[in-house]
Design a protein around this motif. Structure first.
Motif, PDB file in Angstrom:
ATOM      1  N   UNK B 191      26.144  39.949  23.364  1.00 26.97           N
ATOM      2  CA  UNK B 191      27.003  39.103  23.779  1.00 26.97           C
ATOM      3  C   UNK B 191      28.067  40.081  24.521  1.00 26.97           C
ATOM      4  N   UNK B 192      28.344  40.421  24.632  1.00 25.47           N
ATOM      5  CA  UNK B 192      28.969  41.778  25.048  1.00 25.47           C
ATOM      6  C   UNK B 192      28.336  41.810  26.816  1.00 25.47           C
ATOM      7  N   UNK B 193      26.751  42.205  26.830  1.00 25.99           N
ATOM      8  CA  UNK B 193      26.685  41.795  28.172  1.00 25.99           C
ATOM      9  C   UNK B 193      26.536  40.184  28.513  1.00 25.99           C
ATOM     10  N   UNK B 194      26.289  39.493  27.654  1.00 28.57           N
ATOM     11  CA  UNK B 194      26.725  38.092  28.051  1.00 28.57           C
ATOM     12  C   UNK B 194      28.307  37.788  29.279  1.00 28.57           C
ATOM     13  N   UNK B 195      28.851  38.359  27.964  1.00 27.42           N
ATOM     14  CA  UNK B 195      30.537  38.123  28.508  1.00 27.42           C
ATOM     15  C   UNK B 195      30.671  39.151  29.870  1.00 27.42           C
ATOM     16  N   UNK B 196      29.961  40.493  29.600  1.00 27.35           N
ATOM     17  CA  UNK B 196      30.769  40.733  30.839  1.00 27.35           C
ATOM     18  C   UNK B 196      29.863  40.411  32.438  1.00 27.35           C
ATOM     19  N   UNK B 197      29.045  39.742  32.050  1.00 25.30           N
ATOM     20  CA  UNK B 197      28.155  39.033  32.716  1.00 25.30           C
ATOM     21  C   UNK B 197      29.209  38.005  33.516  1.00 25.30           C
ATOM     22  N   UNK B 204      36.484  38.847  37.066  1.00 28.60           N
ATOM     23  CA  UNK B 204      38.002  39.945  37.158  1.00 28.60           C
ATOM     24  C   UNK B 204      37.476  41.229  36.003  1.00 28.60           C
ATOM     25  N   UNK B 205      37.462  42.145  36.838  1.00 31.24           N
ATOM     26  CA  UNK B 205      36.672  43.615  37.022  1.00 31.24           C
ATOM     27  C   UNK B 205      37.649  44.614  36.351  1.00 31.24           C
ATOM     28  N   UNK B 206      39.233  43.990  36.298  1.00 28.76           N
ATOM     29  CA  UNK B 206      39.878  44.769  36.513  1.00 28.76           C
ATOM     30  C   UNK B 206      39.642  44.953  34.513  1.00 28.76           C
ATOM     31  N   UNK B 207      40.941  46.421  34.267  1.00 31.46           N
ATOM     32  CA  UNK B 207      39.974  47.027  32.827  1.00 31.46           C
ATOM     33  C   UNK B 207      40.277  45.932  31.799  1.00 31.46           C
ATOM     34  N   UNK B 208      41.461  44.409  31.936  1.00 35.70           N
ATOM     35  CA  UNK B 208      42.041  44.214  30.749  1.00 35.70           C
ATOM     36  C   UNK B 208      40.329  43.494  30.545  1.00 35.70           C
ATOM     37  N   UNK B 209      39.293  43.292  31.651  1.00 34.54           N
ATOM     38  CA  UNK B 209      38.384  42.836  31.400  1.00 34.54           C
ATOM     39  C   UNK B 209      37.490  42.849  30.342  1.00 34.54           C
TER      40      UNK B 209
END
Lengths: 478, 478, 478, 478
Positions: B191-197, B204-209
């Motif tokens: 799930x994290x990888x799915x959301x990260x991609x 949306x690459x800033x830390x809040x991502x």
């Protein structure tokens, strides 16, 4: 370090948090040292192989209470406190019951007179408020709180005791303002009467009718109502003698919402069932108490509540009557219908062995949780802490020495209470109290009373730290 | 009673159950007496007006762990244990992390070498199992358990650490057979990888991502999955660093069903929110940890869990990186996307003041619950009890003297950890550690290290009493 | 196939289950055909582009009820049924209210006399039981049930109407035996009085005090109590006008346990909040109704209940008073304290557009669910099915032709009820009733009454199929 | 009104909402009138005393699916659709199963070829996605959705079908974008393998091992995981064949939170238990299906879900194998271990009588709910509404005439499916299908096929109205 009056040596000292090998040194009725070695005591007890526990505190017992015309409670303060001590207790909390139309202060004085000079161990009275007049709420109650009677019980059932919702709200309001801790007997009066009349019309008057007339839903509804009133007023409450899954789940639900709802349960709800009330002839009358014992599923629920922290207190609700006695269970009217069988069972002497055996020996709870449920929390909730409820310097020397391995069978013959029976006749336990030390005196030892002086005091108690509004410290601290 | 090496006098001794005025006598590194008066000590500390607490045990810290190419953790064992001691701790539990393809035993030996001779206070290693080969599960793990490494952590996320469901089940099975306590990092990898991609595709690459890529449902799902696997295998688990309402409620649900599911939370989840990750420029990177801090509602939920007993442990999850450092938060790749910002924040030195201030001083929890959450339960759960975790005869003389009234503002300038920042810069607290006594040695006193000898040991721990099957005693007892 | 009196052609016919393009053929006041084409009718209505719905049934309205000294309800049967028809309704169910000390039969006859010959559409009376004497329960009620008055309402609050728990239980018992459906107004009398007096003592007498005097916990407690009594007696109940999350969750909890607990909600609980009662001067009085509107969170909860099937009925609880009138909201005593502001708001004409707009147009519920909530279920629950509540052969020709796309703003100027205001002044809706056909007569068409003959009947209703014990068919079937 | 090809006269027409006495007029394969009297038909059926129901739609059947080496499914499209019709169905929805490495489009074409020209009634294919390559997700699936294959199933278990969490998330994402409805088989692959290997190691290879290898917790975990993934992606899902309390309660919990989680259950979960798998010799193999039947408590839970609206669909999950056949249940490997017994049981012909008898005749559900669960909702959820699923003008003339009073005993001898046994041998029912009308043709009548022409079509289906994002109308409307 100076000498001690008494040292308990070689045992395993247990508190609500800790279990350690240590000696305990006592002087002037109080504990003054817990140490690897305590030497120089006038008297020593060898506790090798035994547990050294804070003396049991039973915060829910009925002694010498007026029980209506023709009925006599089976214990006075002398017999009740002796039985308590024999069962490993060093303090009990009976009730000073106001009767409707009477003064609350008067009730306190009357019960105090019955108690003073009679008690083997310390006693602390809760009040019972049955007639919350403006005088009682505005004058007497605040004054009695200042005098150290810092908790009171209200009833949602019983002809002579039931309060209306409005009275409950007004009483809760005073408790909030004054910081008193309210104990609630949660069963719905109207529902019980409705069921009782239905059962009597159907000719179902045997003792089992008592259980049928107050099914779990009746307790659940009253518990929810009490919780709601407490939420409205914003006051903590202690729901006493929770008997089954339905009421337990109301308490758990309230606690999960962050409400200050506390709860107590009793030995009858983990060991007896409604089937016991259905025994042949009038035998069932021996098990008539309120709320009634339920079933196996409810026993499981009560254990859940004990293990998961829903319950803070484990008391006896000792309410003793004789069975084969025209002033007891088998009074003439009681034979005609369950509704006249006096409600209550004796349990002051058997509470600790039953919970120890079914809880600790059976692997359900830790030793520390046992101490918390049977002693520490009673002291903390009812304003006796840090005077009672633990083994540490400064505490009263109230100690029970316990043999965790001893196997016994509970028998009326060996008990000291005033009833002529025990509901646990033949019940086998593992774990048994050996020696009871109250205020530094060895009062009971290996089956015999060794100091019978009625030196027990009527205690003034502090306000409960649990009865203060959110935002102030919720539990005893420096 | 013989003389003492050290006496702490005049303070208020607090355990998980009790709060008493007492002196503490210490000899040969251990506590030997708790008494009204302890006299005859070679050295005395005056604790008048102060609390005498069991030294803090932080059972979840990362020290000198391999953090991937180009990244360096900001603390070695010397700096971490110094910071811990300055923050009122006397024992920490870091991890010996197996890397995939490597031996578990080898990992333990490597970390032990890093620690030995470096530590100011005692340390006890948990294992991290990332490659549960038959050799690891069948040989190495049982042997290491016998050697006193009695708990291990598994991960449900992170490229280098994640275990498949089947691996989790197999590892749980070994834990059940051997009596090890399993700690679970519950976040779902896929799930994290799915959301990260998805986030990276959207730029949306800033830390809040980081926070957006692992919302509460991701933690909840993993918690439920871990609970279910544990239920299937019938093994207790400790879910670490629970961050929000959703996962907390899964734990509460499991506990209400009677499952042996335990949980830990951390300071970040009662004080920080995801908004901290959204600070300007790269400031948000200072708050990147996993799971991420949530929102006010989740902070309320975590407090519910602390107050209601859902959580047994309060740890720091200290995982320190430097911020303004190419080997830390602002490494080149970390600037390009949140996914390369090293996960973790420093907290070893600030855990105790934060919980004391927000919990005890703010009236949410009692002093005793504070001690239980920060010391006693860590010892009990991880096999260090009755050696650590309380103040009673026989325990290691690990003690923190605490000023409950002292107001401080947390500032990086005054801290001793290896990071160049603290997430709590400017955070005001009431309550502060004054003196730290470790193994009977006064190591830190009123702001200064007074005994800097690296005398901390690598501990062998007993099996956890919580990792035994139902039916045997669930908690420490005689 | 023979000819028809009336055909509605080209529309989209909607039932609680289906949505189809079809013509509807009517003869002798009843529907006789639903077909692709209905030809040969004396009169045709072109419904192209419009919806053809079962006429709205509003099963909770108060008309011409005695409202205490000096207060007059703003609608008689003529005005109320006209307003209902203008709002798309073809049947309403007001109450025949027993006053304490009076006969129930007498009340029915009195209200029937007020209604007969006055009504534009059909009406069916529920009873209100305020004085459940043995005569009422043993004689009158069973006889009235046989006469087609098959449902009754009981109150848990209001000085003149409140029943004690025992009375509730006795009334429920009769309902169980006779198969009547019980409607319950669930708010706790004593709690409201307690709060009201507290507020008045504090000088908080403005209309907002009404909301403060009956917070959600007061409704929740009463709902739980009613559910418990119903469970004890084993009788279904309909909890009317559920206003917020707390009571809604009690109903959902009861339903999940398999209890036959049904519930109704109203427009005020999805559109208004307690803040409306806090408007300047006495404006807040316009929104005083019981239970009071709550907050946004409760509005969300009510929508959950509507979408998830917790609620079976959506009614108006029309209870109209004039605002600027000494016999209405601004009566002299009402100006002095909220407790004297008559409880109730007008809503008979605006119920359907509000739910259509907020529900269907906003995408929260389907057209079929709209029909079910506003018509079909009212007929099914209250014994009018299969006579009313759907569009199918054999049903009364009670039909509303609806324009789903029409946008309107609700304005008092355009309404037909007897009040001098509407709580929804300025409220914008999408979807509006165009033509109302009652018993085959076109009574209202595009803004004008076209047949004003008072041909509405007082209905005899069947027993509710929902008021039969488990084991018999729980819902209408062949 | 013109003449009709067929009229069904004198019966009671039942829809998901209504129950009315009416005639039904049919022309050109469609229903054109529902009226008090339909006259002038070429052919009439007398339905006096009978129910006229929308033909059953079974949206979960497996026909002629590849079942692995050496195993043959017992039904082809001819036999399956004949059996379905004999059991009162007029439409079935089998699966076009992609094999890993193959094209999805290719699978559809292959299954379509098997079906075309063979079917007695209409069929509509769901897809099964086992290999979600970029090509499949990016090209094939969107194209197939446009071609009317608007729903697909994914598996969380089975060697050849299981998707990883990442694959599930990616597939859900496409469903969200394209508006497809996802069906989920929720059982956890790794947990099943773990249990299977444990059982085999312990020598427990008999058919009961199948049930032991996938206990309720395995289904619950997978259900929670699927729900969480759907929540993360924000897509509706249909959890198929829910078997017990644990998974049901996850669905209920999700629905109460407002998630668009739907669920299906099947006859086996209200009538069979795991004990059936424990029958002597290999008899248990007849009951091997996934998830396995549970116990009485789970049967009660499934009924709760049916009665309370947790379930929207009641399907058969027909998955037929022969028992006494080397290509069926008793294949050589199947005799050696439960893991090789083909999963699935026949049920296409018995679904409707079982639910009617246990639901309607036993008083648990209404006739309308029966129609909704077995026909209307299947059409609505899977894009066949308003073409199928009700009796109203414009619908396909798919009708089952049903005798609600007829008592039958289910016997393999009288069934028409391809299996050599039925799990319900000897099961007694009240209520039985009499006549099946498919597309206006009477195909089965009183025990005999009367029109055997394979005129069933492969249907193109619309997008599901339930698979659209929140904010748009959630259910079929004008």
């Amino acid at each position: 370090m100076p000498a001690f009056d008494l040292a308990i040596r070689g045992g395993t000292v247990v508190t609500a948090a800790d279990t350690v090998r240590a000696d305990v040194g006592i002087r002037d009725g109080r504990i003054v040292a817990v140490a690897e070695r305590v030497e120089g005591a006038s008297r020593e007890i060898d506790a090798s192989g035994l547990l050294v526990l804070p003396g049991g505190i039973d915060s829910h017992v009925h002694i010498a209470q007026d029980s209506g015309p023709g009925i006599t409670m089976a214990d006075d303060f002398a017999s009740a406190t002796r039985a308590a001590a024999a069962g490993g207790n060093t303090c009990v909390m009976p009730f000073a019951m106001q009767k409707k139309g009477e003064s609350l202060r008067g009730a306190v004085e009357a019960y105090r007179r019955l108690a003073e000079g009679q008690c083997l161990i310390d006693v602390g009275f809760h009040l019972i408020i049955s007639d919350p007049t403006p005088e009682v709420l505005g004058q007497e109650l605040p004054a009695l709180l200042k005098d150290g009677f810092t908790s009171f019980k209200v009833f949602m059932t019983y002809d002579d005791l039931v309060l209306s919702d409005r009275q409950l709200l007004d009483v809760f309001d005073v408790a909030r303002q004054e910081g008193a801790l309210v104990m609630v007997h949660a069963e719905g009066y109207d529902a019980i009467r409705y069921m009782t009349e239905r059962l009597e019309r159907a000719g179902r008057t045997a003792p089992i009718g008592h259980a049928l007339s107050r099914p779990e839903v009746v307790e659940r509804e009253a518990a929810h109502r009490a919780i709601s009133h407490a939420e409205l007023v914003d006051v903590p409450i202690m729901i006493v003698h929770v008997s089954g899954r339905e009421a337990m789940e109301q308490v758990r639900w309230a606690q999960a919402r962050g409400l200050k709802v506390y709860a107590e349960t009793c030995p009858q709800y983990i060991t007896l069932t409604a089937e016991d009330l259905d025994r042949v002839d009038m035998e069932g009358a021996k098990y008539v108490c309120s709320p009634p014992p339920r079933d196996q599923e409810s026993q499981r629920a009560i254990w859940e509540g004990i293990e998961q922290g829903v319950f803070q207190l484990f008391s006896s609700d000792h309410c003793p009557f004789r069975y084969d006695d025209p002033k007891g269970k088998l009074n003439p009217r009681g034979r005609s219908s369950f509704r006249w069988v006096p409600n209550g069972i004796p349990g002051i002497e058997t509470r600790l062995p039953i919970l120890f055996s079914e809880g600790v020996s059976a692997g359900r709870i830790s030793l520390n949780r046992f101490v918390e449920l049977t002693s520490t929390n009673h002291a903390k909730f009812y304003g006796l802490y840090p005077r009672k409820g633990s083994i540490a310097p400064g505490f009263d020397a109230d100690i029970t020495i316990w043999d965790p391995a001893r196997r016994e069978t509970i028998r009326q013959d060996a008990l000291h209470h005033g009833s002529d029976y025990t509901p646990w006749e033949g019940f086998e336990v593992t774990g048994w109290p050996v020696t009871t030390v109250a205020g530094g005196r060895v009062v009971f030892d290996r089956g015999r009373f060794v100091d019978e002086a009625p030196a027990g005091r009527v205690l003034q108690r502090d306000l409960s730290p649990y009865a203060v509004p959110r935002g102030r410290a919720p539990a005893p601290s420096a």
